[in-house]
Design a protein around this motif. Structure first.
Motif, PDB file in Angstrom:
ATOM      1  N   LYS A 168      -5.495  -3.387   6.349  1.00  0.00           N
ATOM      2  CA  LYS A 168      -6.398  -2.339   5.877  1.00  0.00           C
ATOM      3  C   LYS A 168      -7.452  -2.925   4.938  1.00  0.00           C
ATOM      4  CE  LYS A 168      -2.660   1.019   6.247  1.00  0.00           C
ATOM      5  NZ  LYS A 168      -1.819   2.010   5.559  1.00  0.00           N
ATOM      6  N   SER A 169      -8.514  -2.166   4.686  1.00  0.00           N
ATOM      7  CA  SER A 169      -9.549  -2.651   3.772  1.00  0.00           C
ATOM      8  C   SER A 169      -8.935  -2.844   2.387  1.00  0.00           C
ATOM      9  CB  SER A 169     -10.722  -1.667   3.714  1.00  0.00           C
ATOM     10  OG  SER A 169     -10.521  -0.675   2.750  1.00  0.00           O
ATOM     11  N   PHE A 170      -9.282  -3.962   1.767  1.00  0.00           N
ATOM     12  CA  PHE A 170      -8.626  -4.359   0.523  1.00  0.00           C
ATOM     13  C   PHE A 170      -8.798  -3.304  -0.575  1.00  0.00           C
ATOM     14  CE2 PHE A 170      -8.459  -6.889  -3.478  1.00  0.00           C
ATOM     15  CZ  PHE A 170      -7.126  -7.263  -3.387  1.00  0.00           C
ATOM     16  N   ASP A 171     -10.020  -2.812  -0.738  1.00  0.00           N
ATOM     17  CA  ASP A 171     -10.287  -1.852  -1.811  1.00  0.00           C
ATOM     18  C   ASP A 171      -9.460  -0.579  -1.659  1.00  0.00           C
ATOM     19  OD1 ASP A 171     -12.061  -3.510  -3.093  1.00  0.00           O
ATOM     20  OD2 ASP A 171     -13.836  -2.675  -2.103  1.00  0.00           O
ATOM     21  N   SER A 172      -9.170  -0.198  -0.419  1.00  0.00           N
ATOM     22  CA  SER A 172      -8.447   1.054  -0.188  1.00  0.00           C
ATOM     23  C   SER A 172      -6.962   0.955  -0.519  1.00  0.00           C
ATOM     24  CB  SER A 172      -8.618   1.499   1.270  1.00  0.00           C
ATOM     25  OG  SER A 172      -7.903   0.627   2.145  1.00  0.00           O
ATOM     26  N   VAL A 173      -6.443  -0.283  -0.644  1.00  0.00           N
ATOM     27  CA  VAL A 173      -4.999  -0.447  -0.879  1.00  0.00           C
ATOM     28  C   VAL A 173      -4.678  -1.265  -2.135  1.00  0.00           C
ATOM     29  CG1 VAL A 173      -4.304  -0.138   1.533  1.00  0.00           C
ATOM     30  CG2 VAL A 173      -4.974  -2.416   0.734  1.00  0.00           C
ATOM     31  N   LYS A 174      -5.677  -1.490  -2.976  1.00  0.00           N
ATOM     32  CA  LYS A 174      -5.438  -2.242  -4.216  1.00  0.00           C
ATOM     33  C   LYS A 174      -4.291  -1.661  -5.029  1.00  0.00           C
ATOM     34  CE  LYS A 174      -9.866  -4.394  -5.461  1.00  0.00           C
ATOM     35  NZ  LYS A 174     -10.968  -4.352  -6.463  1.00  0.00           N
ATOM     36  N   ALA A 175      -4.294  -0.357  -5.165  1.00  0.00           N
ATOM     37  CA  ALA A 175      -3.274   0.295  -5.990  1.00  0.00           C
ATOM     38  C   ALA A 175      -1.879   0.079  -5.421  1.00  0.00           C
ATOM     39  CB  ALA A 175      -3.578   1.788  -6.105  1.00  0.00           C
ATOM     40  N   ILE A 176      -1.775  -0.007  -4.089  1.00  0.00           N
ATOM     41  CA  ILE A 176      -0.461  -0.204  -3.469  1.00  0.00           C
ATOM     42  C   ILE A 176       0.020  -1.643  -3.696  1.00  0.00           C
ATOM     43  CG2 ILE A 176       0.885  -0.030  -1.344  1.00  0.00           C
ATOM     44  CD1 ILE A 176      -1.172   1.955  -0.309  1.00  0.00           C
ATOM     45  N   TYR A 177      -0.905  -2.603  -3.625  1.00  0.00           N
ATOM     46  CA  TYR A 177      -0.532  -3.979  -3.963  1.00  0.00           C
ATOM     47  C   TYR A 177       0.018  -4.040  -5.393  1.00  0.00           C
ATOM     48  CZ  TYR A 177      -2.767  -6.168   0.135  1.00  0.00           C
ATOM     49  OH  TYR A 177      -3.093  -6.584   1.409  1.00  0.00           O
ATOM     50  N   GLU A 178      -0.624  -3.307  -6.287  1.00  0.00           N
ATOM     51  CA  GLU A 178      -0.188  -3.296  -7.688  1.00  0.00           C
ATOM     52  C   GLU A 178       1.198  -2.677  -7.823  1.00  0.00           C
ATOM     53  OE1 GLU A 178      -3.422  -1.284  -9.542  1.00  0.00           O
ATOM     54  OE2 GLU A 178      -4.723  -3.054  -9.576  1.00  0.00           O
ATOM     55  N   GLN A 179       1.469  -1.641  -7.052  1.00  0.00           N
ATOM     56  CA  GLN A 179       2.807  -1.042  -7.059  1.00  0.00           C
ATOM     57  C   GLN A 179       3.853  -2.045  -6.570  1.00  0.00           C
ATOM     58  OE1 GLN A 179       2.584   2.544  -4.682  1.00  0.00           O
ATOM     59  NE2 GLN A 179       0.926   3.386  -5.930  1.00  0.00           N
ATOM     60  N   HIS A 180       3.529  -2.767  -5.512  1.00  0.00           N
ATOM     61  CA  HIS A 180       4.454  -3.784  -4.997  1.00  0.00           C
ATOM     62  C   HIS A 180       4.667  -4.897  -6.024  1.00  0.00           C
ATOM     63  CE1 HIS A 180       4.454  -1.659  -1.361  1.00  0.00           C
ATOM     64  NE2 HIS A 180       3.584  -2.345  -0.649  1.00  0.00           N
ATOM     65  N   ALA A 181       3.608  -5.220  -6.753  1.00  0.00           N
ATOM     66  CA  ALA A 181       3.708  -6.279  -7.760  1.00  0.00           C
ATOM     67  C   ALA A 181       4.720  -5.928  -8.838  1.00  0.00           C
ATOM     68  CB  ALA A 181       2.344  -6.535  -8.390  1.00  0.00           C
ATOM     69  N   ALA A 182       4.830  -4.648  -9.145  1.00  0.00           N
ATOM     70  CA  ALA A 182       5.784  -4.205 -10.158  1.00  0.00           C
ATOM     71  C   ALA A 182       7.209  -4.172  -9.622  1.00  0.00           C
ATOM     72  CB  ALA A 182       5.384  -2.818 -10.664  1.00  0.00           C
ATOM     73  N   GLN A 183       7.355  -4.176  -8.303  1.00  0.00           N
ATOM     74  CA  GLN A 183       8.673  -4.001  -7.694  1.00  0.00           C
ATOM     75  C   GLN A 183       9.289  -5.301  -7.174  1.00  0.00           C
ATOM     76  OE1 GLN A 183       8.670  -1.209  -4.434  1.00  0.00           O
ATOM     77  NE2 GLN A 183      10.902  -1.032  -4.412  1.00  0.00           N
ATOM     78  N   PHE A 184       8.442  -6.213  -6.643  1.00  0.00           N
ATOM     79  CA  PHE A 184       8.971  -7.387  -5.947  1.00  0.00           C
ATOM     80  C   PHE A 184       8.680  -8.684  -6.707  1.00  0.00           C
ATOM     81  CE2 PHE A 184       7.913  -4.273  -2.529  1.00  0.00           C
ATOM     82  CZ  PHE A 184       9.226  -3.957  -2.212  1.00  0.00           C
ATOM     83  N   ASP A 185       9.471  -9.702  -6.407  1.00  0.00           N
ATOM     84  CA  ASP A 185       9.324 -11.005  -7.056  1.00  0.00           C
ATOM     85  C   ASP A 185       8.329 -11.904  -6.331  1.00  0.00           C
ATOM     86  OD1 ASP A 185      11.564 -10.757  -9.094  1.00  0.00           O
ATOM     87  OD2 ASP A 185      12.659 -10.372  -7.240  1.00  0.00           O
ATOM     88  N   ILE A 186       8.175 -11.670  -5.023  1.00  0.00           N
ATOM     89  CA  ILE A 186       7.250 -12.456  -4.204  1.00  0.00           C
ATOM     90  C   ILE A 186       6.528 -11.504  -3.257  1.00  0.00           C
ATOM     91  CG2 ILE A 186       7.005 -14.332  -2.505  1.00  0.00           C
ATOM     92  CD1 ILE A 186       9.778 -15.338  -3.433  1.00  0.00           C
ATOM     93  N   ILE A 187       5.215 -11.681  -3.124  1.00  0.00           N
ATOM     94  CA  ILE A 187       4.452 -10.959  -2.112  1.00  0.00           C
ATOM     95  C   ILE A 187       3.913 -11.985  -1.126  1.00  0.00           C
ATOM     96  CG2 ILE A 187       2.400  -9.583  -1.618  1.00  0.00           C
ATOM     97  CD1 ILE A 187       2.785  -8.191  -4.281  1.00  0.00           C
TER      98      ILE A 187
END
Length: 286
Positions: free
Chosen positions: A251-270
């Motif tokens: 997906k377009s990066f700007d549209s999912v930035k917030a979801i990447y940030e949510q994953h960053a708080a949850q996972f040890d590796i992306i």
């Protein structure tokens, strides 16, 4: 105070102390990342790509990653030629990423020397398919490696080559089954192992196995699971890797930035195909 009560209190304190101690023991992967000063989550470059400027699984791309940041993990794929030379290639066939055609395991390494990697526009480059040995040699003292040796590879050979270069503490190996993980461990107990935690059954099997939990990283499904699934893995003390390469990365990066940030708080590796953008985003948050 009666001796019996004192004894019970002592036992409870002892158990609690051991439980608390277990909670603060880090996995070897986490200890490695902390020693290098890598912030959570660690970003893993899927197929060894920083962006679209260099072909996947190429030394040029690895060098781009290293110049950009030594903190990004470089994941790459290993397969074997007809004459048992280990090279870097994701697909079983040459067609998608090279000027060659047909199955890799029907080609000798000499034949591969006439083949070039393709760029993002599907145009030939001057780059050749790297050997596994060349990739390991280049990586000495550089970025942490994640080695996806496909099932066609000989586990003993892969483990020995990592050991010969001295990269046990700066790499981990992707395991396609619990059996493979146990074999890697039996060959070299120093190896870090990325193991599939794809279901509750997998979690139970790994819990009941003889694998050393401190050496594991959990590769979880690209489809998100419920919170209790991840909580169970966390209770085992195993770091969790989550891949966005077939979901958010499409997906377009700007549209999912917030979801990447949510994953960053949850996972040890992306694990991602857009490692530069995701890494920059994580650095902004830190």
């Amino acid at each position: 105070m009666p001796k019996s009560i004192s004894l019970v209190i002592f036992i409870l304190l002892f158990i609690n102390c051991k439980t608390e101690t277990a909670k603060v023991i880090h996995s070897r992967f986490e200890s490695k990342m902390e020693l290098q000063g890598v912030s959570k989550p660690a970003i893993m470059a899927h197929r060894g790509r920083l962006n679209e400027s260099a072909p996947e699984n190429s030394l040029l791309s690895f060098k781009e990653i290293h110049r950009f940041s030594e903190d990004i993990l470089i994941e790459f794929d290993v397969r074997m030629t007809k004459d048992s030379v280990y090279v870097l290639l994701h697909d079983a066939t040459l067609d998608r990423t090279t000027t060659g055609k047909g199955p890799l395991d029907e080609k000798s390494y000499e034949e591969l020397k006439e083949i070039h990697l393709l760029n993002e526009e599907n145009e030939p480059t001057t780059l050749k398919i790297p050997t596994f040995k060349n990739a390991l040699t280049w990586a000495t003292g550089k970025n942490f490696l994640v080695i996806d040796a496909k099932p066609i590879c000989n586990i003993e050979h892969i483990a020995q080559m990592i050991s010969d270069i001295g990269l046990e503490n700066n790499s981990m190996v992707v395991c396609y089954s619990l059996k493979d993980a146990l074999k890697y461990q039996s060959i070299n107990p120093k190896l870090l192992l990325a193991v599939g935690f794809n279901s509750r059954a997998d979690i139970a099997a790994i819990k009941n196995s003889k694998l050393s939990m401190v050496n594991l990283v959990a590769l979880t499904p690209t489809s998100l699971q419920d919170e209790s699934f991840y909580a169970e893995i966390e209770e085992m003390g195993v770091p969790i890797a989550y891949g966005t390469y077939s979901t958010l990365d499409e997906k377009s990066f700007d549209s999912v930035k917030a979801i990447y940030e949510q994953h960053a708080a949850q996972f040890d590796i992306i694990t991602t195909d857009r490692s530069k953008q995701v890494y920059d985003l994580m650095m902004e948050k830190n």
